[in-house]
Design an enzyme around this catalytic site. Structure first.
Site, PDB file in Angstrom:
ATOM      1  CD  GLU A 191      -3.050  -1.120   1.295  1.00  0.00           C
ATOM      2  OE1 GLU A 191      -3.519   0.001   1.049  1.00  0.00           O
ATOM      3  OE2 GLU A 191      -3.714  -2.151   1.309  1.00  0.00           O
ATOM      4  CE  LYS A 206      -3.783 -11.278   7.664  1.00  0.00           C
ATOM      5  NZ  LYS A 206      -2.893 -10.998   6.534  1.00  0.00           N
TER       6      LYS A 206
END
Ligand SMILES: NC(=O)c1ccc[n+]([C@@H]2O[C@H](COP(=O)([O-])OP(=O)(O)OC[C@H]3O[C@@H](n4cnc5c(N)ncnc54)[C@H](OP(=O)(O)O)[C@@H]3O)[C@@H](O)[C@H]2O)c1
Length: 429
Positions: A191, A206
């Site tokens: 990004e 996660k």
């Protein structure tokens, strides 16, 4: 076969949501056959309603996500907006109005998973989120269901494709961090603001989800120790190569040897080239699971991207729709073990420490004494000297993080130690 369709509200129609809508349309007949009833896209909530959205009936598009989930006739809400709010409120509102929820939202699940599971259970609805960890790779369901009869001791994975791409580039080309990041950005793997990936926030969310499921205990984002990979250098890779290793950003969730606690951490680490995770290249993800009965398992595949992530969302959608038709719900949160999450200082592993030292007699003995005083046993030492300065690479046997931290603090105080160039954990041996 039921002819009345199950109604699906899609919250978010970006990278993932647009692919969910596309697959729902193009695979409609197969989905109907697999579920036992047709599924109908009943509404699509977005932020910018005037954007052209290929394949989406404009009359379904709304900016009022709250009204959509409150309609009362929605069977399943698919939340692919991301972030904490308004996703959290929308999901709880969906449960209150009788819908089950499929989400891809790792940040929200890692922060508020327990409350969301409680809301689902209170209303007798499902909360599924296979896509929240490692994109297309089936992982949540294997851990929650296929391995429900086993005892998982360790989950170690590469769960962020951006960082794996960057580290793989550094490894294969000798590039520095910034050069590899620039290439990842140019190719669309990173990004514009890569902080969430390169500082390990994404992987830590996660890790929290995986640890919670694997150890039947509550692990939140804040419980996960996190170190990014921006400090990894070409010199670290050169050193790793000399040891027959490479460097990966790993999410590691472990049950303590006495079984009484767990740890969850994200940091760069050296792993031997012979370890299955070392061969995970580019932006791929993989998770290595070790359990009592099954032994070692590896789950591998694309960890992100619209279509792979939508595959996981659709799998959940089918499961949740089947549950709706049979009047059942799938497995909810399993946190009965309620194990404490230990601090990073309790983690036991091996370390690779690179020191800049004065090139004179006695330095090696001085350094070795500091290690011994802190109970950290040395496995190997490599020394290279040049112009009165030298670099010393020490690889330790297994030691606690607390002992290693104490060792490094003491080393920094030695006159002969000019600096600690890098400290890296060595895993997977
Ligand atoms: N992208 C991946 O590869 C990937 C992989 C695994 C998991 N995920 C997870 O999937 C989720 C979605 O990611 P994404 O990449 O698809 O994000 P994205 O491309 O940024 O799409 C977000 C969507 O949500 C809509 N939205 C934003 N705020 C909203 C609001 N207040 N009300 C209604 N709609 C709103 C946006 O509307 P507009 O279209 O009008 O802007 C857009 O359609 C996140 O939780 C992410 O972590 C993504």
């Amino acid at each position: 076969m039921r002819t009345r369709p199950l109604k699906v509200a899609l919250l978010g129609c970006g990278v993932v949501g647009s692919e969910v809508a596309r697959i729902m349309t193009t695979h409609a007949d197969d989905l109907t056959a697999r579920i036992g009833a047709p599924v109908e896209l009943a509404g699509v909530a977005v932020r910018r309603p005037d954007r052209v959205r290929e394949g989406i009936d404009p009359s379904l598009v709304t900016t009022d996500a709250t009204a959509l989930v409150k309609r009362g006739d929605i069977d399943v809400v698919v939340e692919v907006i991301g972030g904490i709010e308004p996703a959290r409120t929308l999901i709880t509102t969906a449960f209150e109005h009788g819908a089950s929820v499929v989400s891809a939202n790792k940040a929200l699940l890692a922060q508020d998973g327990a409350a969301l599971h409680a809301a689902a259970e209170e209303h007798g609805r499902d909360l599924y989120y296979e896509a929240a960890v490692a994109g297309a790779i089936p992982l949540i369901r294997p851990l929650r269901e296929s391995l429900a009869g086993d005892k998982i001791n360790r989950v170690m994975g590469i769960v962020n494709g951006t960082t794996n791409f960057i580290l793989d580039k550094m490894d294969s080309t000798g590039a520095g961090y910034q050069e590899a990041l620039d290439e990842a950005t140019a190719l669309g793997y990173a990004e514009a603001d890569p902080t969430a990936d390169v500082e390990g926030f994404d992987a830590a969310a996660k890790a929290a989800i995986l640890a919670g499921i694997a150890f039947h205990t509550r692990v939140r984002f804040d419980d996960v120790y996190r170190e990014g990979m921006t400090e990894v250098t070409a010199a670290d890779f050169a050193s790793a190569k000399e040891m027959g290793c490479t460097i990966k950003l790993l999410a590691i969730c472990e049950r303590a040897e006495d079984g009484g606690s767990v740890t969850a951490r994200v940091h760069p680490a050296m792993i031997p080239l012979s370890h299955p995770l070392a061969s995970v290249r580019g932006a791929y993800n993989a998770v290595f699971v070790e359990s009592d009965a099954a032994g070692q398992l590896m789950f591998y595949g694309p960890g992100a991207g619209g279509s792979p992530t939508a595959s996981a969302v659709l799998g959940d959608l089918v499961a949740v729709c089947r549950n709706r038709l049979s009047g059942a719900t799938g497995p909810g949160e399993s946190a009965y073990a309620a194990l404490p999450v230990s601090p990073m200082g309790d983690v036991v592993t091996r370390y690779h420490i690179s020191l800049d030292v004065a090139d004179k007699p006695g330095v090696l003995a001085q350094v070795a004494t500091v290690f011994a005083e802190h109970g950290v046993s040395i496995d190997t030492v490599r020394q290279q000297g040049k112009d009165g300065e030298a670099s010393l690479v020490v690889v330790t046997h297994r030691a606690s993080d607390a002992a290693l931290t104490g060792t490094v603090e003491a080393l920094r105080k030695l006159d002969t130690v000019r600096g600690v160039a890098s400290i890296m954990r060595v895993e997977g041996e």
